[in-house]
Motif scaffolding. Structure first.
Motif: not given
Length: 400
Positions: A370-379
């Motif tokens: 989830i961590e990289p996915i959420m960072i990508v979504i936020l970006t």
């Protein structure tokens, strides 16, 4: 303190009705009986006018677990119940536990059993605990029961913390992304909108869309707030309808990624609860009935209710579970082996240990995914708004 409306008759047979305040329904009935009123009907008043206002749960899970472990230690050391509840009043940090213990001490001194006293405060002490304490009082091994219950609630608290940890990160990042988006649309984009208007040139369709979204957010923010409130009301309504609430629980268990986590959690809780009950010599039918009240997921509750019927008909506990998708083959096979060998509590404990360990691995895996996915979504969300501002800037620089 809760308020109740009652109907009954006094010693002369005269009809009586009115309102009474008490910590629980049992205490209200007992107080009315002392006043010579035989109660026929009593209902809690749920209006906000009759509710005490408090934020969150009355008792934190951590405070409850600490209280129970300290209680178990004192009883195991040979301290009397009255002495133990008096000591714990001074040690606990929870004002609700402290208040209830003061009254429980009075009930114990008046001759009531610990389980009877705790039943009066069912909003603090779960029915599972009071049932187990009653079993310990009857069998004479209250110290052992309290130790088992302390261990049980410690494991349940750890299980809860694992789920909260797994769900907190994506929820936090999602809320953070929403707040940043609202901030950009409300305060940053309008500043550039004035500049673009002064340019007098046609804006790209994408930029025009973001500017329109910014205007809508600033002018109709109350609509967004209303939608959130309506969504909350709709969810409460759906949960009040048994059929819809059941389908919602099915949806939770079938949700990608998180559904598997919730399935492991509910199976771990069910097997741990049954194991603790059976290990304390609670009859299996009664154990399943208590587990049914403890488990909140309606899908598993329905199967447990079918298992009660199966046991009443002389069949196996696992019979209704074998054909249900929420129960794995491991669970049903281990239960079947336990029933045949007479060691069902041990088998259920092993299943609970397995799923609690699986939950550890699952939460670590989810966090890493989830961590990289959420960072990508936020970006992407922030980048999309920034991009709408940058595109017209290129056109401005070309004209210069």
């Amino acid at each position: 303190m809760a308020y109740f409306r009652y109907k009954g008759r006094d010693r002369l047979g005269k009809a009586k009705q009115g309102k009474i305040s008490a910590e629980s329904k049992q205490e209200a009935v007992a107080n009315l009986k002392l006043n010579g009123v035989i109660v026929f009907q009593i209902d809690e008043l749920n209006s906000i006018l009759y509710k005490e206002i408090h934020f969150g749960k009355k008792v934190k899970h951590k405070d409850f677990v600490i209280f129970l472990r300290q209680f178990s230690t004192l009883i195991d050391a040979g301290v009397t119940l009255v002495e133990a509840t008096t000591i714990l009043q001074e040690q606990t940090d929870s004002k609700h536990i402290k208040s209830s213990l003061a009254k429980i001490t009075e009930h114990l001194e008046s001759g009531e059993t610990l389980s009877q006293a705790m039943e009066r405060y069912d909003d603090i002490y779960p029915s599972l605990l009071t049932n187990m304490i009653h079993a310990g009082e009857v069998s004479g091994n209250l110290d052992e029961i309290l130790d088992n219950m302390a261990t049980y609630y410690e494991k349940q608290n750890q299980l809860r913390q694992k789920i909260v940890t797994a769900l907190t990160y994506p929820l936090t990042v999602g809320v953070f992304a929403l707040l940043i988006s609202i901030f950009l649309l409300t305060f940053i984009v309008p500043t550039f909108a004035n500049m673009f208007t002064s340019m007098g040139e046609d804006l790209p369709a994408y930029t025009a869309f973001i500017l329109g979204l910014s205007d809508f957010t600033r002018s109709y923010w109350w609509v967004l707030l209303l939608l959130v409130i309506l969504a909350f009301i709709l969810i409460r309504y759906l949960l009040s309808k048994p059929n819809l609430a059941y389908r919602l629980d099915v949806l939770k268990l079938k949700t990608p990624i998180f559904g598997d986590l919730l399935q492991k959690a509910v199976l771990a809780r069910m097997t741990r609860t049954l194991s603790s009950l059976l290990n304390s010599s609670v009859p299996i039918l009664q154990a399943v009935q208590i587990a049914d009240r403890v488990i909140t997921n309606r899908v598993v509750k329905k199967v447990l209710q079918d298992s009660q019927t199966s046991l009443e008909q002389g069949e196996s506990l696992a019979t209704p579970m074998k054909d249900h998708w929420v129960f794995t083959k491991m669970v049903t096979q281990m239960i079947a082996v336990g029933e045949r060998s007479g060691s069902l509590d041990e088998m259920l404990s092993k299943v609970a240990d397995f799923y609690e360990e699986e939950l550890d691995h699952a939460t670590d895996k989810i966090k890493s995914l989830i961590e990289p996915i959420m960072i990508v979504i936020l970006t992407v969300i922030v980048g999309a708004i920034v991009l709408a501002i940058i595109i017209p800037m290129f056109s401005l620089f070309e004209n210069i």
